[in-house]
Design a protein around this motif. Structure first.
Motif, PDB file in Angstrom:
ATOM      1  N   HIS A   1       0.831  -1.197   0.000  1.00 44.50           N
ATOM      2  CA  HIS A   1       0.000   0.000   0.000  1.00 44.50           C
ATOM      3  C   HIS A   1       0.866   1.248   0.000  1.00 44.50           C
ATOM      4  CE1 HIS A   1      -3.699  -2.257   1.848  1.00 44.50           C
ATOM      5  NE2 HIS A   1      -3.297  -2.748   0.691  1.00 44.50           N
ATOM      6  N   ASP A   2       1.996   1.189   0.666  1.00 42.69           N
ATOM      7  CA  ASP A   2       2.905   2.332   0.697  1.00 42.69           C
ATOM      8  C   ASP A   2       3.369   2.692  -0.714  1.00 42.69           C
ATOM      9  OD1 ASP A   2       2.785   2.649   3.451  1.00 42.69           O
ATOM     10  OD2 ASP A   2       4.502   1.326   3.805  1.00 42.69           O
ATOM     11  N   ASP A   3       3.653   1.682  -1.528  1.00 47.14           N
ATOM     12  CA  ASP A   3       4.082   1.925  -2.909  1.00 47.14           C
ATOM     13  C   ASP A   3       2.999   2.668  -3.686  1.00 47.14           C
ATOM     14  OD1 ASP A   3       6.445   0.557  -2.399  1.00 47.14           O
ATOM     15  OD2 ASP A   3       5.688  -1.333  -3.220  1.00 47.14           O
ATOM     16  N   VAL A   4       1.757   2.223  -3.521  1.00 50.77           N
ATOM     17  CA  VAL A   4       0.632   2.841  -4.225  1.00 50.77           C
ATOM     18  C   VAL A   4       0.416   4.274  -3.733  1.00 50.77           C
ATOM     19  CG1 VAL A   4      -1.853   2.725  -4.651  1.00 50.77           C
ATOM     20  CG2 VAL A   4      -0.490   0.621  -4.640  1.00 50.77           C
ATOM     21  N   ALA A   5       0.451   4.464  -2.425  1.00 48.27           N
ATOM     22  CA  ALA A   5       0.210   5.789  -1.854  1.00 48.27           C
ATOM     23  C   ALA A   5       1.245   6.802  -2.339  1.00 48.27           C
ATOM     24  CB  ALA A   5       0.221   5.711  -0.329  1.00 48.27           C
ATOM     25  N   ALA A   6       2.502   6.400  -2.367  1.00 48.21           N
ATOM     26  CA  ALA A   6       3.557   7.308  -2.821  1.00 48.21           C
ATOM     27  C   ALA A   6       3.371   7.661  -4.296  1.00 48.21           C
ATOM     28  CB  ALA A   6       4.924   6.673  -2.595  1.00 48.21           C
ATOM     29  N   PHE A   7       2.991   6.672  -5.096  1.00 45.23           N
ATOM     30  CA  PHE A   7       2.809   6.926  -6.531  1.00 45.23           C
ATOM     31  C   PHE A   7       1.614   7.839  -6.777  1.00 45.23           C
ATOM     32  CE2 PHE A   7       0.914   5.713 -10.646  1.00 45.23           C
ATOM     33  CZ  PHE A   7       1.945   6.125 -11.469  1.00 45.23           C
ATOM     34  N   TYR A   8       0.493   7.563  -6.137  1.00 40.97           N
ATOM     35  CA  TYR A   8      -0.695   8.383  -6.356  1.00 40.97           C
ATOM     36  C   TYR A   8      -0.447   9.821  -5.917  1.00 40.97           C
ATOM     37  CZ  TYR A   8      -3.883   4.572  -7.634  1.00 40.97           C
ATOM     38  OH  TYR A   8      -4.533   3.544  -8.287  1.00 40.97           O
ATOM     39  N   ALA A   9       0.271   9.999  -4.828  1.00 41.26           N
ATOM     40  CA  ALA A   9       0.570  11.355  -4.358  1.00 41.26           C
ATOM     41  C   ALA A   9       1.458  12.105  -5.345  1.00 41.26           C
ATOM     42  CB  ALA A   9       1.236  11.298  -2.988  1.00 41.26           C
ATOM     43  N   SER A  10       2.210  11.349  -6.170  1.00 45.41           N
ATOM     44  CA  SER A  10       3.108  11.990  -7.136  1.00 45.41           C
ATOM     45  C   SER A  10       2.416  12.347  -8.446  1.00 45.41           C
ATOM     46  CB  SER A  10       4.305  11.068  -7.424  1.00 45.41           C
ATOM     47  OG  SER A  10       3.927   9.958  -8.230  1.00 45.41           O
ATOM     48  N   VAL A  11       1.245  11.732  -8.723  1.00 46.60           N
ATOM     49  CA  VAL A  11       0.581  11.978 -10.004  1.00 46.60           C
ATOM     50  C   VAL A  11      -0.783  12.642  -9.863  1.00 46.60           C
ATOM     51  CG1 VAL A  11       1.781  10.061 -11.139  1.00 46.60           C
ATOM     52  CG2 VAL A  11      -0.471   9.663 -10.102  1.00 46.60           C
ATOM     53  N   ALA A  12      -1.289  12.763  -8.645  1.00 44.59           N
ATOM     54  CA  ALA A  12      -2.608  13.357  -8.432  1.00 44.59           C
ATOM     55  C   ALA A  12      -2.579  14.259  -7.206  1.00 44.59           C
ATOM     56  CB  ALA A  12      -3.672  12.258  -8.260  1.00 44.59           C
ATOM     57  N   ASP A  13      -3.599  15.062  -7.072  1.00 40.63           N
ATOM     58  CA  ASP A  13      -3.665  16.025  -5.977  1.00 40.63           C
ATOM     59  C   ASP A  13      -4.239  15.366  -4.722  1.00 40.63           C
ATOM     60  OD1 ASP A  13      -3.571  18.368  -4.526  1.00 40.63           O
ATOM     61  OD2 ASP A  13      -5.416  19.188  -5.385  1.00 40.63           O
ATOM     62  N   VAL A  14      -3.475  14.437  -4.176  1.00 42.37           N
ATOM     63  CA  VAL A  14      -3.847  13.753  -2.934  1.00 42.37           C
ATOM     64  C   VAL A  14      -2.590  13.562  -2.101  1.00 42.37           C
ATOM     65  CG1 VAL A  14      -5.857  12.509  -3.833  1.00 42.37           C
ATOM     66  CG2 VAL A  14      -3.578  11.511  -4.083  1.00 42.37           C
ATOM     67  N   THR A  15      -2.796  13.341  -0.807  1.00 46.17           N
ATOM     68  CA  THR A  15      -1.657  13.048   0.061  1.00 46.17           C
ATOM     69  C   THR A  15      -1.534  11.539   0.237  1.00 46.17           C
ATOM     70  OG1 THR A  15      -2.967  13.067   2.099  1.00 46.17           O
ATOM     71  CG2 THR A  15      -2.097  15.186   1.308  1.00 46.17           C
ATOM     72  N   GLU A  16      -0.375  11.114   0.643  1.00 40.91           N
ATOM     73  CA  GLU A  16      -0.184   9.683   0.894  1.00 40.91           C
ATOM     74  C   GLU A  16      -1.116   9.196   1.988  1.00 40.91           C
ATOM     75  OE1 GLU A  16       3.807   8.189   1.195  1.00 40.91           O
ATOM     76  OE2 GLU A  16       4.615   9.796  -0.052  1.00 40.91           O
TER      77      GLU A  16
END
Length: 216
Positions: A133-148
């Motif tokens: 889940h950490d991998d996904v959270a870091a990636f999403y935070a890098s491509v979208a306007d959300v926090t990990e």
């Protein structure tokens, strides 16, 4: 393997005509294949005049990555007659379960437009691996306007877990054997191999949608 034997009296134009008839017959037979009718139809909830088309996929599947732009274009061309629903499945693989949960988390956060193609590209073009889940959270935070933290909350939410469980039940109910596959109207499953490829799968789906709408 059985072979077709032509009668000796068929020569020249007659043989060509006979071959054409055989060929057309084979094409017709193939058109009847490529999909299976479900023993137990699944309920669908679509607007009147539209047919539900359900894609079974995984971000970990390279063929699904190739199919995504093809399906996206087909969806845009048929927006007035189909409702396309993406359904990530796992086949019991832990790595695919992480990716399936990632899809539903992005959906819950309203960021699929930013993450859907990006996640395919990260895996299949950049060689990235998403094992936690950490991998996904870091990636999403890098491509979208959300926090990990927001992504982690979504990944671990009851709503996402429920969506994932329902997707697994649907995969079993449809009898999905490989990805990508396409369900139509809660009644049919179109198999990419049996349909002769990705374009063939959508051609079969087109035909089934037309039948459902009374246009066939």
């Amino acid at each position: 393997m059985p072979t077709t034997r032509f009668p000796r009296f068929l020569t020249g134009a007659a043989l060509a005509l006979f071959s054409l008839v055989i060929g057309l017959g084979a094409t017709g037979a193939l058109a009847q294949e490529g999909y299976r009718t479900l023993d137990t139809p699944q309920s669908t909830d679509t607007d009147e005049g539209r047919v539900q088309v359900r894609e079974f996929f995984s971000y970990g599947c390279p063929h699904c990555s190739d199919f995504e732009p093809v399906l996206s274009n087909w969806t845009a061309d048929n927006a007035d007659r189909v409702e396309v629903i993406h359904t990530p499945i796992t086949f019991g693989r832990d790595s695919w379960a992480v990716l399936a949960r990632a899809y539903y988390a992005a959906d819950a956060l309203g960021i699929l437009d930013q993450t859907h193609r990006a996640l395919f590209d990260a895996i299949h073009d950049e060689g990235r691996r998403f094992q936690s889940h950490d991998d996904v959270a870091a990636f999403y935070a890098s491509v979208a306007d959300v926090t990990e933290a927001e992504v982690m909350d979504a990944l671990n939410s009851f709503a996402v877990s429920s969506s994932l469980n329902r997707a697994e039940r649907l995969a079993q109910a449809y009898g999905v054997r490989g990805t990508p596959s396409v369900g139509v109207a809660g009644r049919y499953l179109v198999d990419v191999r049996e349909a002769g490829g990705q374009r063939g799968m959508l051609d079969v789906a087109d035909s089934l949608v037309a039948d459902e709408l009374g246009d066939g």
